[in-house]
Scaffold this active site. Structure first.
Site, PDB file in Angstrom:
ATOM      1  N   LYS A 161      39.162  50.573  40.486  1.00 43.70           N
ATOM      2  CA  LYS A 161      38.974  50.948  41.892  1.00 43.70           C
ATOM      3  C   LYS A 161      38.237  52.281  41.979  1.00 43.70           C
ATOM      4  CE  LYS A 161      42.993  48.495  43.694  1.00 43.70           C
ATOM      5  NZ  LYS A 161      42.954  47.480  42.667  1.00 43.70           N
ATOM      6  N   HIS A 204      43.659  52.163  46.040  1.00 40.92           N
ATOM      7  CA  HIS A 204      42.645  53.170  46.339  1.00 40.92           C
ATOM      8  C   HIS A 204      43.252  54.484  46.812  1.00 40.92           C
ATOM      9  CE1 HIS A 204      40.161  49.478  46.452  1.00 40.92           C
ATOM     10  NE2 HIS A 204      39.219  50.284  45.998  1.00 40.92           N
ATOM     11  N   SER A 262      38.056  48.367  49.869  1.00 43.98           N
ATOM     12  CA  SER A 262      39.426  48.870  49.872  1.00 43.98           C
ATOM     13  C   SER A 262      40.154  48.315  51.084  1.00 43.98           C
ATOM     14  CB  SER A 262      39.416  50.402  49.929  1.00 43.98           C
ATOM     15  OG  SER A 262      40.687  50.892  50.312  1.00 43.98           O
TER      16      SER A 262
END
Length: 119
Positions: free
Chosen positions: A20, A47, A88
């Site tokens: 991520k 995230h 995200s």
């Protein structure tokens, strides 16, 4: 304070793997100077875990942070390839084109691409 801003690396990502990432706007507190930075790591399950680590560290330097969005990075260092994709759930999709420009400045000898693909 703008000098402190220039000391903050534009990109900090893991050297290998798929993980991520977030695009963060860093601004000098009570000032106009700002820049966007890319942060990504395999150690983040979500995230917001990246943002929760980055933001306090930069606030101690007199900065304000705002997450502009996130996604994933696939980094293949042996092949000198980086792929930016996804989004995200918490922050929405980052401007992958802007993230790629930041990555190209640091990984100038890499082939770097982005897409809106989820995987």
């Amino acid at each position: 304070m703008a000098d402190a801003l220039s000391q903050i690396p534009d990109v900090e990502i893991d050297p290998e793997g798929t993980f991520k990432y977030i695009l963060v706007k860093v601004k000098v507190k009570d000032g106009d100077a700002h820049k966007d930075i890319v942060r990504g790591t395999k150690s983040a399950e979500y995230h917001n875990h990246i943002f929760e680590k980055v933001s306090p560290a930069l606030e101690t330097l007199g900065m304000e942070c705002k997450c502009l969005g996130g996604g994933k990075i696939e980094h293949k260092s042996k092949e000198k390839k980086i792929r930016v994709f996804g989004e995200s759930t918490a922050f929405g999709k980052a401007d992958h084109a802007a993230s790629v420009e930041k990555l190209k400045a640091v990984y100038s000898d890499y082939h770097i691409t982005w897409s809106d693909d989820k995987k």
